[in-house]
Design a protein around this motif. Structure first.
Motif, PDB file in Angstrom:
ATOM      1  N   LEU A   1      13.034 -15.578 -11.426  1.00  0.00           N
ATOM      2  CA  LEU A   1      12.719 -14.309 -10.393  1.00  0.00           C
ATOM      3  C   LEU A   1      14.231 -14.229  -9.791  1.00  0.00           C
ATOM      4  N   LYS A   2      15.104 -14.909  -9.475  1.00  0.00           N
ATOM      5  CA  LYS A   2      16.526 -15.093  -8.983  1.00  0.00           C
ATOM      6  C   LYS A   2      17.370 -14.112  -9.856  1.00  0.00           C
ATOM      7  N   MET A   3      17.010 -14.336 -11.116  1.00  0.00           N
ATOM      8  CA  MET A   3      17.995 -13.667 -12.032  1.00  0.00           C
ATOM      9  C   MET A   3      17.444 -12.462 -12.179  1.00  0.00           C
ATOM     10  N   PHE A   4      16.024 -11.957 -11.918  1.00  0.00           N
ATOM     11  CA  PHE A   4      15.457 -10.560 -12.073  1.00  0.00           C
ATOM     12  C   PHE A   4      15.965  -9.737 -10.741  1.00  0.00           C
ATOM     13  N   SER A   5      15.814 -10.518  -9.643  1.00  0.00           N
ATOM     14  CA  SER A   5      16.368 -10.167  -8.504  1.00  0.00           C
ATOM     15  C   SER A   5      17.916  -9.599  -8.515  1.00  0.00           C
ATOM     16  N   ASP A   6      18.651 -10.527  -8.884  1.00  0.00           N
ATOM     17  CA  ASP A   6      19.969 -10.273  -8.857  1.00  0.00           C
ATOM     18  C   ASP A   6      20.426  -9.081  -9.997  1.00  0.00           C
ATOM     19  N   HIS A   7      19.571  -8.859 -10.832  1.00  0.00           N
ATOM     20  CA  HIS A   7      19.780  -7.757 -11.929  1.00  0.00           C
ATOM     21  C   HIS A   7      19.727  -6.353 -11.128  1.00  0.00           C
ATOM     22  N   LEU A   8      18.992  -6.423 -10.036  1.00  0.00           N
ATOM     23  CA  LEU A   8      18.691  -5.056  -9.554  1.00  0.00           C
ATOM     24  C   LEU A   8      19.610  -4.626  -8.457  1.00  0.00           C
TER      25      LEU A   8
ATOM     26  N   LYS B   1       0.860  -1.237   0.020  1.00  0.00           N
ATOM     27  CA  LYS B   1       0.038  -0.168  -0.092  1.00  0.00           C
ATOM     28  C   LYS B   1       0.789   1.170  -0.082  1.00  0.00           C
ATOM     29  N   SER B   2       2.097   1.210   0.560  1.00  0.00           N
ATOM     30  CA  SER B   2       2.997   2.305   0.609  1.00  0.00           C
ATOM     31  C   SER B   2       3.564   2.663  -0.803  1.00  0.00           C
ATOM     32  N   VAL B   3       3.279   1.958  -1.629  1.00  0.00           N
ATOM     33  CA  VAL B   3       3.788   2.023  -3.002  1.00  0.00           C
ATOM     34  C   VAL B   3       2.733   2.200  -4.018  1.00  0.00           C
ATOM     35  N   ASP B   4       1.479   2.255  -3.501  1.00  0.00           N
ATOM     36  CA  ASP B   4       0.385   2.470  -4.098  1.00  0.00           C
ATOM     37  C   ASP B   4       0.024   1.303  -4.828  1.00  0.00           C
ATOM     38  N   ILE B   5      -0.063   0.141  -4.310  1.00  0.00           N
ATOM     39  CA  ILE B   5      -0.515  -1.068  -4.820  1.00  0.00           C
ATOM     40  C   ILE B   5      -1.564  -1.517  -3.796  1.00  0.00           C
ATOM     41  N   THR B   6      -2.936  -1.350  -3.662  1.00  0.00           N
ATOM     42  CA  THR B   6      -3.584  -1.414  -2.616  1.00  0.00           C
ATOM     43  C   THR B   6      -4.614  -2.470  -2.678  1.00  0.00           C
ATOM     44  N   THR B   7      -4.730  -3.031  -3.904  1.00  0.00           N
ATOM     45  CA  THR B   7      -5.833  -4.308  -3.977  1.00  0.00           C
ATOM     46  C   THR B   7      -5.240  -5.460  -4.671  1.00  0.00           C
ATOM     47  N   ALA B   8      -5.937  -6.636  -4.507  1.00  0.00           N
ATOM     48  CA  ALA B   8      -5.333  -7.721  -5.154  1.00  0.00           C
ATOM     49  C   ALA B   8      -5.258  -7.740  -6.438  1.00  0.00           C
ATOM     50  N   GLU B   9      -6.331  -6.761  -7.056  1.00  0.00           N
ATOM     51  CA  GLU B   9      -6.417  -7.005  -8.669  1.00  0.00           C
ATOM     52  C   GLU B   9      -5.490  -6.036  -9.059  1.00  0.00           C
ATOM     53  N   ALA B  10      -4.764  -4.951  -8.063  1.00  0.00           N
ATOM     54  CA  ALA B  10      -3.820  -4.176  -8.779  1.00  0.00           C
ATOM     55  C   ALA B  10      -2.595  -4.862  -8.782  1.00  0.00           C
ATOM     56  N   LEU B  11      -2.353  -5.674  -7.807  1.00  0.00           N
ATOM     57  CA  LEU B  11      -1.056  -6.445  -7.658  1.00  0.00           C
ATOM     58  C   LEU B  11      -0.925  -7.438  -8.807  1.00  0.00           C
ATOM     59  N   LYS B  12      -2.095  -7.933  -9.268  1.00  0.00           N
ATOM     60  CA  LYS B  12      -2.083  -9.062 -10.425  1.00  0.00           C
ATOM     61  C   LYS B  12      -1.956  -8.218 -11.435  1.00  0.00           C
ATOM     62  N   GLU B  13      -2.353  -7.098 -11.776  1.00  0.00           N
ATOM     63  CA  GLU B  13      -2.375  -6.170 -12.860  1.00  0.00           C
ATOM     64  C   GLU B  13      -0.908  -5.854 -13.068  1.00  0.00           C
ATOM     65  N   VAL B  14      -0.281  -5.410 -12.030  1.00  0.00           N
ATOM     66  CA  VAL B  14       1.150  -4.969 -11.729  1.00  0.00           C
ATOM     67  C   VAL B  14       2.235  -5.973 -12.233  1.00  0.00           C
ATOM     68  N   GLY B  15       1.785  -7.206 -11.469  1.00  0.00           N
ATOM     69  CA  GLY B  15       2.834  -8.150 -11.526  1.00  0.00           C
ATOM     70  C   GLY B  15       3.809  -8.176 -10.479  1.00  0.00           C
ATOM     71  N   SER B  16       4.364  -9.361 -10.165  1.00  0.00           N
ATOM     72  CA  SER B  16       5.268  -9.553  -9.176  1.00  0.00           C
ATOM     73  C   SER B  16       6.598  -8.941  -9.282  1.00  0.00           C
ATOM     74  N   LYS B  17       7.180  -8.900 -10.588  1.00  0.00           N
ATOM     75  CA  LYS B  17       8.266  -8.075 -10.664  1.00  0.00           C
ATOM     76  C   LYS B  17       8.260  -6.738 -10.615  1.00  0.00           C
ATOM     77  N   GLU B  18       7.353  -5.983 -11.198  1.00  0.00           N
ATOM     78  CA  GLU B  18       6.960  -4.709 -11.053  1.00  0.00           C
ATOM     79  C   GLU B  18       6.868  -4.392  -9.490  1.00  0.00           C
TER      80      GLU B  18
ATOM     81  N   PHE C   1       7.832  -5.888  -6.880  1.00  0.00           N
ATOM     82  CA  PHE C   1       8.998  -5.983  -6.233  1.00  0.00           C
ATOM     83  C   PHE C   1       9.877  -4.873  -6.768  1.00  0.00           C
ATOM     84  N   PHE C   2      10.275  -4.397  -7.798  1.00  0.00           N
ATOM     85  CA  PHE C   2      10.975  -3.313  -8.132  1.00  0.00           C
ATOM     86  C   PHE C   2      10.294  -1.950  -7.235  1.00  0.00           C
ATOM     87  N   LYS C   3       9.188  -1.919  -7.297  1.00  0.00           N
ATOM     88  CA  LYS C   3       8.749  -0.499  -6.448  1.00  0.00           C
ATOM     89  C   LYS C   3       9.126  -0.880  -4.942  1.00  0.00           C
ATOM     90  N   LEU C   4       8.746  -1.844  -4.372  1.00  0.00           N
ATOM     91  CA  LEU C   4       9.144  -2.064  -3.142  1.00  0.00           C
ATOM     92  C   LEU C   4      10.667  -2.065  -2.651  1.00  0.00           C
TER      93      LEU C   4
END
Length: 84
Positions: A76-83, A19-36, A38-41
């Protein structure tokens, strides 16, 4: 609109952080996706780690985070490592 905590793997603390990064509902999380999400977090909470990403992917995919397929975890690990 479903609460974030209605999703698998999402507890009160993850709910608060999302919610602190403006993802406030289950639908919003599904729309944004896990990687995006995570990036915001990661921008706001540098201490979030790979397990958080697994948790988000599990929530989006409706699977326990520790039951994610090996190829998904590897991606997901490769994505995380890239950040780093």
């Amino acid at each position: 609109m479903a609460e974030l905590t209605a999703l698998r793997n999402i507890g009160k603390e993850m709910d608060r952080k999302l919610k602190s990064v403006d993802i406030t509902t289950a639908e919003a999380l599904k729309e944004v996706g896990s990687k995006e999400a995570f990036f915001k977090l990661k921008l706001r909470y540098p201490e979030v780690c790979l397990v958080h990403l697994y948790t988000l992917e599990g929530a989006v995919s409706d699977i326990e985070y520790n039951q994610l397929p090996a190829d998904v975890k590897q991606d997901l690990k490769m994505f995380s490592d890239h950040l780093k």
